[in-house]
Scaffold this motif. Structure first.
Motif, short mmCIF file in Angstrom:
data_model
loop_
_atom_site.label_atom_id
_atom_site.label_comp_id
_atom_site.label_asym_id
_atom_site.label_seq_id
_atom_site.Cartn_x
_atom_site.Cartn_y
_atom_site.Cartn_z
N LYS A 285 38.52 -51.78 16.28
CA LYS A 285 37.42 -51.02 15.68
C LYS A 285 37.89 -50.36 14.39
CE LYS A 285 34.03 -47.48 16.72
NZ LYS A 285 33.56 -46.50 17.70
N ASN A 286 39.09 -49.78 14.41
CA ASN A 286 39.63 -49.13 13.22
C ASN A 286 40.03 -50.15 12.14
OD1 ASN A 286 39.31 -46.63 14.45
ND2 ASN A 286 41.41 -46.57 15.19
N ALA A 287 40.55 -51.29 12.56
CA ALA A 287 41.00 -52.30 11.60
C ALA A 287 39.84 -53.03 10.93
CB ALA A 287 41.90 -53.31 12.29
N THR A 288 38.77 -53.31 11.69
CA THR A 288 37.67 -54.10 11.14
C THR A 288 36.47 -53.24 10.73
OG1 THR A 288 36.65 -54.46 13.31
CG2 THR A 288 38.29 -56.08 12.57
N GLY A 289 36.38 -52.04 11.28
CA GLY A 289 35.23 -51.19 10.99
C GLY A 289 33.98 -51.60 11.75
N ARG A 290 34.13 -52.51 12.71
CA ARG A 290 32.99 -52.99 13.49
C ARG A 290 33.06 -52.41 14.90
NH1 ARG A 290 32.90 -59.09 13.44
NH2 ARG A 290 30.95 -58.61 14.44
N ALA A 291 31.91 -52.29 15.53
CA ALA A 291 31.83 -51.71 16.87
C ALA A 291 31.96 -52.77 17.97
CB ALA A 291 30.52 -50.95 17.04
N ASP B 139 40.06 -49.80 20.26
CA ASP B 139 40.10 -48.87 19.13
C ASP B 139 40.90 -49.43 17.97
OD1 ASP B 139 38.50 -47.03 20.44
OD2 ASP B 139 40.20 -45.83 21.18
N HIS B 140 41.96 -50.17 18.28
CA HIS B 140 42.75 -50.81 17.22
C HIS B 140 41.87 -51.75 16.39
CE1 HIS B 140 45.99 -53.03 15.26
NE2 HIS B 140 45.41 -54.15 15.69
N ASP C 118 38.52 -61.99 17.37
CA ASP C 118 39.08 -60.66 17.65
C ASP C 118 39.41 -60.53 19.13
OD1 ASP C 118 38.72 -59.92 15.00
OD2 ASP C 118 36.82 -58.89 15.37
#
Length: 167
Positions: A30-36, A27-28, A42
């Motif tokens: 996903k929230n930082a990069t906006g990617r799933a 989640d860290h 990463d």
């Protein structure tokens, strides 16, 4: 004592801890990069964060993270859809494989501690008989209570030692 018993719930406890740590790290990113999904870069940073969390949360020795080559090899094994990235479920599978030995080592350490501590407790109880005041107080305690207290003290001492090392 509840925390000690919780450590022995075995596979369910291990799965819960891995999932908690994996979800937090995923989640860290996903929230930082906006990617799933996680790219290799990463993923390697995520592995470092996971090992940092494991070393903070679990009793026992600290574990070194794997090399970049080890991460790359394991990533290829866990990338089910072969897109070169890991989604959440692939990441959880990756972390489970990566940390399998870690949890075995922690479990062995706890078992050794909890098997040896009661024996040490009974030996120390015998040796305190000659000490004024303390000896009489210790002798009044039932063996089960005394062994439990000594075991708890040893586990807390180990945890405090590990926390002091991480500072």
């Amino acid at each position: 004592m509840g925390q000690i018993c919780e450590k022995f719930h075995g596979k369910q406890w291990r799965e819960k801890q891995i999932r908690k740590i994996s979800d937090k790290v995923f989640d860290h990113f996903k929230n930082a990069t906006g990617r799933a999904n996680l790219t290799f870069e990463d993923l390697y940073i995520a592995v470092l964060l996971v090992f940092n969390d494991i070393n903070k949360r679990l009793p026992g020795p600290h574990f070194d993270p794997p090399s970049r080559e080890q991460v790359r090899t394991l990533m290829l094994d866990c990338d089910i859809n072969l897109d070169g990235e890991l989604d959440r479920e692939e990441f959880v599978k990756f972390i489970k494989q990566l940390t399998a030995d870690t949890f075995i080592t922690v479990s062995q350490g706890l078992i050794i501690t909890l098997a040896v501590a009661p024996t040490v407790a009974m030996l120390t109880k015998k040796t305190t008989e000659g000490i004024p005041v303390i000896g009489k107080t210790v002798q009044r305690l039932p063996n089960m209570v005394y062994a439990s207290l000594v075991t708890l003290a040893i586990v807390l001492f180990q945890n405090a030692g590990q926390e002091a090392k991480s500072l």
